[in-house]
Design a protein around this motif. Structure first.
Motif, PDB file in Angstrom:
ATOM      1  N   ILE A   1      -0.638   3.907  -4.175  1.00  0.00           N
ATOM      2  CA  ILE A   1       0.776   4.283  -4.264  1.00  0.00           C
ATOM      3  C   ILE A   1       1.077   4.721  -5.695  1.00  0.00           C
TER       4      ILE A   1
ATOM      5  N   ILE B   1       5.601   8.823  -4.544  1.00  0.00           N
ATOM      6  CA  ILE B   1       7.054   8.628  -4.506  1.00  0.00           C
ATOM      7  C   ILE B   1       7.677   9.407  -5.654  1.00  0.00           C
TER       8      ILE B   1
ATOM      9  N   ALA C   1       6.852   2.424   1.964  1.00  0.00           N
ATOM     10  CA  ALA C   1       5.448   2.795   1.765  1.00  0.00           C
ATOM     11  C   ALA C   1       4.523   1.650   2.132  1.00  0.00           C
TER      12      ALA C   1
ATOM     13  N   VAL D   1       0.155   7.414  -1.143  1.00  0.00           N
ATOM     14  CA  VAL D   1       1.596   7.639  -1.067  1.00  0.00           C
ATOM     15  C   VAL D   1       2.082   8.050  -2.445  1.00  0.00           C
TER      16      VAL D   1
ATOM     17  N   GLN E   1       6.715  -3.793  -8.137  1.00  0.00           N
ATOM     18  CA  GLN E   1       5.273  -3.560  -8.230  1.00  0.00           C
ATOM     19  C   GLN E   1       4.586  -4.706  -8.959  1.00  0.00           C
TER      20      GLN E   1
ATOM     21  N   THR F   1      -4.772   1.401   0.152  1.00  0.00           N
ATOM     22  CA  THR F   1      -3.853   2.522  -0.035  1.00  0.00           C
ATOM     23  C   THR F   1      -3.425   2.607  -1.501  1.00  0.00           C
TER      24      THR F   1
ATOM     25  N   TYR G   1      11.914   3.080  -1.155  1.00  0.00           N
ATOM     26  CA  TYR G   1      10.758   3.889  -0.775  1.00  0.00           C
ATOM     27  C   TYR G   1       9.466   3.082  -0.906  1.00  0.00           C
ATOM     28  N   LEU G   2       9.392   2.248  -1.916  1.00  0.00           N
ATOM     29  CA  LEU G   2       8.206   1.403  -2.066  1.00  0.00           C
ATOM     30  C   LEU G   2       8.080   0.439  -0.893  1.00  0.00           C
TER      31      LEU G   2
ATOM     32  N   SER H   1       1.163   1.360   4.844  1.00  0.00           N
ATOM     33  CA  SER H   1      -0.063   1.286   4.068  1.00  0.00           C
ATOM     34  C   SER H   1      -1.063   0.321   4.691  1.00  0.00           C
TER      35      SER H   1
END
Length: 241
Positions: A163, A139, A153, A137, A197, A161, A149-150, A157
């Motif tokens: 990101i 962004i 995602a 993914v 994150q 995955t 968006y995270l 996922s």
């Protein structure tokens, strides 16, 4: 020579020597600029890096937030191979039209689906339709919605995955949490993204500063992990000793 001019000259040297993208990538960039779209696509070195990450992950499905003229999309489409697919979300119909022409001209159009509309809406449609999981993914849309968006995602996922979040430094403005300035909402969105994150146990990631002909910026990179795997190395990985 200014720092920016020096960084741009180094970019040109690296493109000519180590990166050596196919001519179609330069054609996509030129066509995007000629169409009057913003000149904000990723540098060639970062595009190639994202393509290599896609290949290293063995990815066959990519989700991209923000298409612009299709330059980064093209790197992903080349990397997923003939059996792969890139789904890219673009708000501006004009951008999507230019991207479609560029990707078709590069011979990669059949690997790419462009969904036009507000990304929060089009990604929800993907979620509702049971799409995914995606292998990679990227962004790179409006930064104010980065954390949203995270979240989306992660719903699309699986463990493993990758990101990638772009433009997370913004010339150092990521440090400014005063809430003032023209891009205050973008900075706030980036800061929330980075905090998510770092705090989410499902993500094991890093963030790097970069310099290029586009200036001083950076990107975040994370791998989705199974929360039952146990602690990871680093600050989120338990006690020292």
């Amino acid at each position: 020579m200014t720092s920016l001019e020096h960084w741009a000259a180094v970019d040109d040297y690296l493109v000519d020597t180590a990166i050596r993208p196919a001519e179609s990538f330069a054609s996509t960039r030129a066509a995007t600029h000629e169409a009057g779209l913003p000149q904000i696509e990723v540098p060639a070195g970062q595009g190639k890096l994202m393509g290599l990450i896609t290949e290293l992950a063995g990815a066959r499905s990519v989700l991209e937030f923000g298409t612009l003229g299709g330059y980064s999309t093209q790197w992903f489409a080349a990397a997923v191979g003939p059996q792969g697919k890139v789904t890219t979300l673009e708000y501006e119909p004009r951008h999507a039209e230019v991207a479609r022409r560029n990707l078709d001209a590069a011979g990669l159009g059949e690997r790419v689906e462009i969904r036009v509309g507000a990304a929060l809406q089009t990604v929800q449609e993907l979620i509702d339709s049971g799409a995914g999981p995606f292998d990679v993914v990227f962004i790179d849309a409006d930064k104010a919605n980065n954390a949203n968006y995270l979240d989306a995602a992660l719903r699309l996922s699986r463990p493993g995955t990758v990101i990638i979040g772009d433009n997370v430094v913004r010339g150092g403005r990521v440090l400014d949490d005063s809430g003032t300035g023209d891009d205050a909402a973008d900075v706030a969105g980036i800061r929330t993204y980075l905090e998510r994150q770092g705090q989410d146990p499902r993500l094991n990631g890093t963030a790097l500063q970069t310099v290029s002909g586009k200036g001083w910026d950076g990107f975040a990179l994370a791998i989705v992990r199974d929360v039952d795997e146990g602690p990871v190395d680093g600050p989120r990985g338990g006690t020292e000793g």
